[in-house]
Design an enzyme around this catalytic site. Sequence first.
Site, PDB file in Angstrom:
ATOM      1  N   TYR A  24       0.835  -1.208   0.000  1.00  0.00           N
ATOM      2  CA  TYR A  24       0.000   0.000   0.000  1.00  0.00           C
ATOM      3  C   TYR A  24       0.872   1.261   0.000  1.00  0.00           C
ATOM      4  O   TYR A  24       0.693   2.158  -0.832  1.00  0.00           O
ATOM      5  CB  TYR A  24      -0.942   0.018   1.223  1.00  0.00           C
ATOM      6  CG  TYR A  24      -1.307   1.425   1.617  1.00  0.00           C
ATOM      7  CD1 TYR A  24      -2.167   2.181   0.819  1.00  0.00           C
ATOM      8  CD2 TYR A  24      -0.723   2.047   2.735  1.00  0.00           C
ATOM      9  CE1 TYR A  24      -2.447   3.504   1.143  1.00  0.00           C
ATOM     10  CE2 TYR A  24      -1.006   3.355   3.060  1.00  0.00           C
ATOM     11  CZ  TYR A  24      -1.862   4.083   2.253  1.00  0.00           C
ATOM     12  OH  TYR A  24      -2.124   5.391   2.560  1.00  0.00           O
ATOM     13  N   HIS A  25       1.814   1.323   0.935  1.00  0.00           N
ATOM     14  CA  HIS A  25       2.656   2.528   1.012  1.00  0.00           C
ATOM     15  C   HIS A  25       3.460   2.701  -0.282  1.00  0.00           C
ATOM     16  O   HIS A  25       3.715   3.821  -0.723  1.00  0.00           O
ATOM     17  CB  HIS A  25       3.589   2.458   2.229  1.00  0.00           C
ATOM     18  CG  HIS A  25       2.885   2.658   3.546  1.00  0.00           C
ATOM     19  ND1 HIS A  25       2.524   1.623   4.365  1.00  0.00           N
ATOM     20  CD2 HIS A  25       2.477   3.786   4.191  1.00  0.00           C
ATOM     21  CE1 HIS A  25       1.921   2.093   5.455  1.00  0.00           C
ATOM     22  NE2 HIS A  25       1.880   3.401   5.373  1.00  0.00           N
ATOM     23  N   ASN A  54      -7.119   4.338  17.150  1.00  0.00           N
ATOM     24  CA  ASN A  54      -8.550   4.025  17.219  1.00  0.00           C
ATOM     25  C   ASN A  54      -8.782   2.592  17.682  1.00  0.00           C
ATOM     26  O   ASN A  54      -9.714   2.303  18.440  1.00  0.00           O
ATOM     27  CB  ASN A  54      -9.221   4.257  15.867  1.00  0.00           C
ATOM     28  CG  ASN A  54      -9.668   5.712  15.690  1.00  0.00           C
ATOM     29  OD1 ASN A  54      -9.480   6.539  16.582  1.00  0.00           O
ATOM     30  ND2 ASN A  54     -10.259   6.020  14.560  1.00  0.00           N
TER      31      ASN A  54
HETATM   32  P1  NAD Z   1     -11.331   4.580   3.116  1.00  0.00           P
HETATM   33  O1  NAD Z   1     -10.962   3.229   2.640  1.00  0.00           O
HETATM   34  O2  NAD Z   1     -12.256   4.700   4.267  1.00  0.00           O
HETATM   35  O3  NAD Z   1     -11.931   5.440   1.899  1.00  0.00           O
HETATM   36  C1  NAD Z   1     -11.489   5.328   0.577  1.00  0.00           C
HETATM   37  C2  NAD Z   1     -12.709   5.468  -0.323  1.00  0.00           C
HETATM   38  O4  NAD Z   1     -12.282   5.379  -1.698  1.00  0.00           O
HETATM   39  C3  NAD Z   1     -13.737   4.350  -0.099  1.00  0.00           C
HETATM   40  O5  NAD Z   1     -15.021   4.902   0.073  1.00  0.00           O
HETATM   41  C4  NAD Z   1     -13.633   3.501  -1.374  1.00  0.00           C
HETATM   42  O6  NAD Z   1     -14.871   2.898  -1.713  1.00  0.00           O
HETATM   43  C5  NAD Z   1     -13.178   4.531  -2.398  1.00  0.00           C
HETATM   44  N1  NAD Z   1     -12.431   3.956  -3.525  1.00  0.00           N
HETATM   45  C6  NAD Z   1     -11.352   3.118  -3.471  1.00  0.00           C
HETATM   46  N2  NAD Z   1     -10.974   2.783  -4.714  1.00  0.00           N
HETATM   47  C7  NAD Z   1     -11.803   3.427  -5.575  1.00  0.00           C
HETATM   48  C8  NAD Z   1     -11.922   3.460  -6.986  1.00  0.00           C
HETATM   49  N3  NAD Z   1     -11.127   2.730  -7.768  1.00  0.00           N
HETATM   50  N4  NAD Z   1     -12.893   4.240  -7.544  1.00  0.00           N
HETATM   51  C9  NAD Z   1     -13.728   4.965  -6.753  1.00  0.00           C
HETATM   52  N5  NAD Z   1     -13.683   4.948  -5.409  1.00  0.00           N
HETATM   53  C10 NAD Z   1     -12.727   4.184  -4.826  1.00  0.00           C
HETATM   54  O7  NAD Z   1      -9.949   5.348   3.423  1.00  0.00           O
HETATM   55  P2  NAD Z   1      -9.699   6.658   4.310  1.00  0.00           P
HETATM   56  O8  NAD Z   1      -9.236   6.230   5.641  1.00  0.00           O
HETATM   57  O9  NAD Z   1     -10.843   7.587   4.173  1.00  0.00           O
HETATM   58  O10 NAD Z   1      -8.441   7.259   3.530  1.00  0.00           O
HETATM   59  C11 NAD Z   1      -8.631   8.135   2.432  1.00  0.00           C
HETATM   60  C12 NAD Z   1      -7.291   8.464   1.806  1.00  0.00           C
HETATM   61  O11 NAD Z   1      -6.453   9.063   2.780  1.00  0.00           O
HETATM   62  C13 NAD Z   1      -6.568   7.236   1.286  1.00  0.00           C
HETATM   63  O12 NAD Z   1      -6.004   7.503   0.024  1.00  0.00           O
HETATM   64  C14 NAD Z   1      -5.489   6.988   2.312  1.00  0.00           C
HETATM   65  O13 NAD Z   1      -4.351   6.442   1.709  1.00  0.00           O
HETATM   66  C15 NAD Z   1      -5.228   8.372   2.874  1.00  0.00           C
HETATM   67  N6  NAD Z   1      -4.799   8.322   4.286  1.00  0.00           N
HETATM   68  C16 NAD Z   1      -5.606   7.769   5.263  1.00  0.00           C
HETATM   69  C17 NAD Z   1      -5.162   7.731   6.584  1.00  0.00           C
HETATM   70  C18 NAD Z   1      -5.976   7.116   7.701  1.00  0.00           C
HETATM   71  O14 NAD Z   1      -5.477   7.004   8.834  1.00  0.00           O
HETATM   72  N7  NAD Z   1      -7.224   6.704   7.468  1.00  0.00           N
HETATM   73  C19 NAD Z   1      -3.912   8.272   6.904  1.00  0.00           C
HETATM   74  C20 NAD Z   1      -3.119   8.812   5.897  1.00  0.00           C
HETATM   75  C21 NAD Z   1      -3.582   8.842   4.584  1.00  0.00           C
HETATM   76  N1  USQ Z   2       0.130  -1.451  15.387  1.00  0.00           N
HETATM   77  C1  USQ Z   2       0.119  -2.085  16.636  1.00  0.00           C
HETATM   78  N2  USQ Z   2      -1.040  -2.658  17.038  1.00  0.00           N
HETATM   79  C2  USQ Z   2      -2.178  -2.646  16.294  1.00  0.00           C
HETATM   80  C3  USQ Z   2      -2.160  -1.991  15.035  1.00  0.00           C
HETATM   81  C4  USQ Z   2      -0.983  -1.415  14.614  1.00  0.00           C
HETATM   82  O1  USQ Z   2       1.118  -2.108  17.351  1.00  0.00           O
HETATM   83  O2  USQ Z   2      -3.185  -3.216  16.739  1.00  0.00           O
HETATM   84  C5  USQ Z   2       1.371  -0.803  14.931  1.00  0.00           C
HETATM   85  C6  USQ Z   2       1.824  -1.261  13.545  1.00  0.00           C
HETATM   86  O3  USQ Z   2       2.637  -2.415  13.630  1.00  0.00           O
HETATM   87  C7  USQ Z   2       2.547  -0.020  13.049  1.00  0.00           C
HETATM   88  C8  USQ Z   2       1.804   1.137  13.695  1.00  0.00           C
HETATM   89  O4  USQ Z   2       1.083   0.570  14.794  1.00  0.00           O
HETATM   90  O5  USQ Z   2       3.849   0.001  13.538  1.00  0.00           O
HETATM   91  C9  USQ Z   2       0.846   1.865  12.774  1.00  0.00           C
HETATM   92  O6  USQ Z   2      -0.087   0.959  12.207  1.00  0.00           O
HETATM   93  P1  USQ Z   2      -1.487   1.473  11.632  1.00  0.00           P
HETATM   94  O7  USQ Z   2      -2.247   0.287  11.144  1.00  0.00           O
HETATM   95  O8  USQ Z   2      -2.121   2.348  12.635  1.00  0.00           O
HETATM   96  O9  USQ Z   2      -1.027   2.443  10.439  1.00  0.00           O
HETATM   97  P2  USQ Z   2      -0.482   2.141   8.972  1.00  0.00           P
HETATM   98  O10 USQ Z   2      -0.485   0.714   8.620  1.00  0.00           O
HETATM   99  O11 USQ Z   2       0.824   2.855   8.827  1.00  0.00           O
HETATM  100  O12 USQ Z   2      -1.555   2.838   8.032  1.00  0.00           O
HETATM  101  C10 USQ Z   2      -2.385   3.925   8.433  1.00  0.00           C
HETATM  102  C11 USQ Z   2      -3.481   4.087   7.375  1.00  0.00           C
HETATM  103  C12 USQ Z   2      -2.825   4.442   6.042  1.00  0.00           C
HETATM  104  C13 USQ Z   2      -1.972   5.688   6.219  1.00  0.00           C
HETATM  105  C14 USQ Z   2      -0.944   5.510   7.328  1.00  0.00           C
HETATM  106  C15 USQ Z   2      -0.264   6.829   7.666  1.00  0.00           C
HETATM  107  O13 USQ Z   2      -4.223   2.883   7.260  1.00  0.00           O
HETATM  108  O14 USQ Z   2      -3.837   4.682   5.070  1.00  0.00           O
HETATM  109  O15 USQ Z   2      -1.300   5.987   5.025  1.00  0.00           O
HETATM  110  O16 USQ Z   2      -1.631   5.121   8.537  1.00  0.00           O
HETATM  111  S1  USQ Z   2       1.396   6.570   8.202  1.00  0.00           S
HETATM  112  O17 USQ Z   2       1.390   5.556   9.263  1.00  0.00           O
HETATM  113  O18 USQ Z   2       1.874   7.842   8.714  1.00  0.00           O
HETATM  114  O19 USQ Z   2       2.174   6.086   7.088  1.00  0.00           O
END
Ligand code: NAD
Ligand code: USQ
Length: 406
Positions: A189-190, A248
């Site tokens: 993913y990353h 969360n």
């Molecule tokens: P999410 O999975 O809840 O939402 C993503 C949405 O995009 C979903 O509603 C999904 O149905 C839609 N989607 C995915 N592929 C699609 C496609 N091909 N066409 C149309 N719609 C599509 O994710 P989120 O937590 O809301 O994250 C949103 C964005 O922010 C992501 O790109 C994620 O990488 C980034 N982000 C999230 C976090 C986090 O902690 N949640 C942190 C950093 C970055």
């Molecule tokens: N972790 C635990 N226990 C858990 C879940 C996670 O110790 O129950 C640890 C993981 O091993 C990791 C860290 O917590 O070291 C973060 O994990 P995470 O699942 O909270 O975050 P990550 O996988 O990095 O992904 C999330 C979002 C992603 C976003 C990213 C921002 O799902 O979309 O890009 O956070 S960042 O972490 O800054 O790259």
Amino acid sequence: MKIAVLGGDGFVGWPTSLHLSDLGHEVHIIDNLSRRWIDAELGVQSLTPMDSIQERTRIWKQETGNTIHFHLIDIAEDYQVFKNWLSANRPDAIIHFAEQRAAPYSMKSDQHKNYTVNNNVNGTHHLLNAMVELDLDAHLVHLGTMGVYGYSTVGAAIPEGYLNVGIDTMAGETVRQEILYPANPGSIYHMTKCLDQLLFQFYAKNDALRITDLHQGIVWGTHTDQTRRHDQLINRFDYDGDYGTVLNRFLIQAAIDYPLTVHGTGGQTRAFIHIQDSVRCIELALKSAPKRGDRVKVFNQMTETHRVRDLAEMISKMTGAKIAWLPNPRKEAPENDLVVENKQFLDLGLNPTTLEEGLLSEVVDVAKKFAYRVDRSRVPAVSAWTKDIAEGVERDPEHPRLRSVS
Ligand code: NAD
Ligand code: USQ
């Protein structure tokens, strides 16, 4: 402004759509609802009871009089449909959330790796390609991740996207250049977010697209000012081992009396941002668009950093929850420091919402309210980063903290 929110049915996209609609913008959500299908695939559901996107937008209209439009389009699969929509609607800004965003989901199997790469890279490329083809001068704001940098620290703060380096030439001189900070992804993913960065760099240079990339940390919390307005506007809230993110998850685990699942020593340091600040940052980024011909504008969208074990210990102290020290299913540095620059958003007026007990206990209260919806068997994170890890070969049973509950 007319704003297209790609992925507007998701965890960050939905509250962003409400926030922008509340500010008076014309909001169009484009989403293929794949995230809801993935819930079905995994046999999980959001902790909070989410209505359909049509019902959510109906309630928003009823509460505010504002219309949020919804369009069911897969931006990775339906290029022509997506391009036709952009051509007919010509938004002023496009916010791109529409990607598969869970690292554990992306590492589940070869199929999940393929899906994540195809969905994320194609979706982003389709968007850029269509914008050029249609001469669409919209401001593209993409949600990237702090994970493109790889979290490691070399004793310097991670800058906002670009690194000033000196290159030794053959003539013995040192030429200075600003380059994209070296990508160092920790999951498939990353990695897709690192590939996105290169696509953006190319299209900004070649076609003068105006692009902002927000390198966001882990988003925590659930409510925003707008989602609080009606029960049916509630945000999604993931707790399962694939989509739930660490803070969360710990808060939900505390609410259902499940030992907090710390991976390894919990020495991983990560960047965090509250959901309310996340939507505010997007508003600020929209107001600060790059000009045509500018390089990609990169912001670090985070407000604080925390070590995983410190979070667990803090929540344990607050709620009395036990802590489970588990083998780490991921291949990642067991301990790292992380210092991040985030001056640009602060200069634009972001007033950070940092971790404080009130907001943390609000999340615990939401989790307690909906605890009856939790399937405890879906809490453990089971997606392993390598076959060896899956087989437990790299686990260290001698580590004093692993496999124990304290
Ligand atoms: P999410 O999975 O809840 O939402 C993503 C949405 O995009 C979903 O509603 C999904 O149905 C839609 N989607 C995915 N592929 C699609 C496609 N091909 N066409 C149309 N719609 C599509 O994710 P989120 O937590 O809301 O994250 C949103 C964005 O922010 C992501 O790109 C994620 O990488 C980034 N982000 C999230 C976090 C986090 O902690 N949640 C942190 C950093 C970055
Ligand atoms: N972790 C635990 N226990 C858990 C879940 C996670 O110790 O129950 C640890 C993981 O091993 C990791 C860290 O917590 O070291 C973060 O994990 P995470 O699942 O909270 O975050 P990550 O996988 O990095 O992904 C999330 C979002 C992603 C976003 C990213 C921002 O799902 O979309 O890009 O956070 S960042 O972490 O800054 O790259």
